[in-house]
Design a protein around this motif. Structure first.
Motif, short mmCIF file in Angstrom:
data_model
loop_
_atom_site.label_atom_id
_atom_site.label_comp_id
_atom_site.label_asym_id
_atom_site.label_seq_id
_atom_site.Cartn_x
_atom_site.Cartn_y
_atom_site.Cartn_z
N PHE A 45 21.86 52.81 48.39
CA PHE A 45 21.29 53.67 49.44
C PHE A 45 22.25 54.79 49.81
N CYS A 46 23.55 54.53 49.78
CA CYS A 46 24.52 55.59 50.08
C CYS A 46 24.44 56.71 49.03
N LEU A 47 24.30 56.33 47.77
CA LEU A 47 24.21 57.32 46.70
C LEU A 47 22.96 58.19 46.83
N VAL A 48 21.80 57.55 47.01
CA VAL A 48 20.56 58.34 47.06
C VAL A 48 20.44 59.13 48.37
N SER A 49 21.01 58.61 49.45
CA SER A 49 20.95 59.36 50.71
C SER A 49 21.84 60.60 50.63
N ARG A 84 26.20 73.36 40.70
CA ARG A 84 27.04 72.16 40.77
C ARG A 84 26.49 71.16 41.77
N ALA A 85 26.00 71.65 42.89
CA ALA A 85 25.41 70.77 43.90
C ALA A 85 24.17 70.08 43.35
N ALA A 86 23.35 70.82 42.58
CA ALA A 86 22.13 70.25 42.00
C ALA A 86 22.48 69.17 40.97
N LEU A 87 23.49 69.42 40.14
CA LEU A 87 23.91 68.42 39.15
C LEU A 87 24.45 67.17 39.83
N LEU A 88 25.20 67.37 40.91
CA LEU A 88 25.74 66.24 41.65
C LEU A 88 24.61 65.42 42.28
N ALA A 89 23.61 66.11 42.82
CA ALA A 89 22.46 65.42 43.42
C ALA A 89 21.72 64.59 42.38
N LEU A 90 21.51 65.17 41.20
CA LEU A 90 20.81 64.47 40.13
C LEU A 90 21.61 63.23 39.70
N ALA A 91 22.92 63.38 39.57
CA ALA A 91 23.77 62.26 39.17
C ALA A 91 23.73 61.14 40.20
N PHE A 92 23.71 61.52 41.48
CA PHE A 92 23.70 60.50 42.55
C PHE A 92 22.34 59.81 42.63
N GLY A 95 22.31 57.47 39.60
CA GLY A 95 23.26 56.38 39.83
C GLY A 95 22.76 55.40 40.87
N GLY A 96 22.17 55.93 41.96
CA GLY A 96 21.66 55.06 43.02
C GLY A 96 20.51 54.20 42.55
N LEU A 97 19.57 54.80 41.81
CA LEU A 97 18.42 54.04 41.31
C LEU A 97 18.85 53.02 40.26
N SER A 101 18.42 48.96 40.73
CA SER A 101 17.64 48.14 39.79
C SER A 101 18.30 46.80 39.52
N ARG A 102 19.58 46.67 39.91
CA ARG A 102 20.29 45.41 39.70
C ARG A 102 20.00 44.40 40.80
#
Length: 279
Positions: A45-49, A84-92, A95-97, A101-102
């Protein structure tokens, strides 16, 4: 690094502690079997938020540049590029999803719903009066339900109502502060503020604040010593309204972290509830 950390807004991760409300209030927070799963869910949740905040800042960078306090945000100043902000958002987001899934299928479904609500809010829904407040509330309710799924606890209807009304109460107070801070330029920064009639936000804050107190009291009334936390809840609600009406910052997270009185109320509430349930 400081600029990127500012974009991620780690202080706002406090909202994700809502995941631990069900086990904490259900007397299961000390269960070692669920600790690792809970940390994984919290991290997801921290990553996707944070990714959601990045998308929001990308969308609002022009308006933030004209805001008296938000104009210092890295995207508004140009310190961090949009790409760069958009790439970071996509990565987060990814990563969060992936991390979510685990946990289990129910959790990943709720986490995905949170992502959709967050993106819908940032892209279009925050422009509509009332709808924006309910979107914020939906984020808290999804966290609460996700906590129930992670720790296999059924959410009490009274707890659900308390969290729903509390999130509306806090969001309304924040909007009221923004309206007063920005004055005539409020609708230029946040379009929906122009659609709220005079006195509406103030009346809504009082109404939902009273409703929170009633629903929380109903939640505690059959739980013996928890009833003694109701006066503390009342004091916290009144203190927040006092801050808003005094022209101080109405952001819930900043209010908790920067207001020593509210911070003390939060600590005492946790201690009192822990004593009531575990000892």
């Amino acid at each position: 690094m400081r600029a990127y950390l500012t974009l991620l807004r780690p202080a706002q991760w406090l909202k994700n502690l809502m995941l631990f409300f069900p086990p904490f209030l259900g007397g299961q927070i000390l269960s070692p079997a669920q600790t690792a799963t809970g940390i994984t869910a919290f991290s997801a949740f921290c990553l996707v938020s944070s990714a959601g905040y990045l998308v929001n800042d990308i969308r609002d960078r022009a308006r933030d540049a004209c805001h008296p306090t938000k104009n210092k945000r890295p995207l508004a100043t140009g310190e961090v590029s949009v790409s760069r902000a958009a790439l970071l958002a996509l990565a987060f987001f990814i990563g969060g999803l992936a991390l979510g899934s685990r946990v289990n299928l129910a959790f990943i479904a709720l986490l995905s719903a949170y992502v959709m609500v967050t993106l819908s809010y940032s892209m279009i829904l925050k422009s509509f009066a009332l709808v924006d407040l309910f979107c914020i509330s939906a984020g808290f309710l999804l966290r609460l339900q996700a906590g129930g799924e992670v720790f296999h606890i059924v959410i009490s209807p009274w707890l659900f109502m308390s969290v729903f009304l509390l999130s509306i109460f806090l969001s309304t107070g924040k909007r009221l502060c923004e309206h007063r801070l920005l004055g005539d330029g409020a609708c230029g920064h946040r379009e929906n503020l122009a659609h709220y009639p005079a006195g509406f936000l103030e009346g809504m804050m009082y109404m939902t604040g009273g409703a929170v107190l009633v629903t929380y009291a109903m939640y505690t009334i059959n739980r013996h010593t928890l009833i003694y936390s109701v006066p503390l809840c009342c004091f916290g609600l009144l203190r927040y309204m006092f801050r808003v009406q005094s022209g101080q910052n109405g952001d819930p997270t900043e209010s908790l972290l920067k207001d020593p009185t509210l911070f003390a109320v939060g600590i005492v509430w946790v201690a009192l509830v822990a004593w009531s349930i575990y000892w």
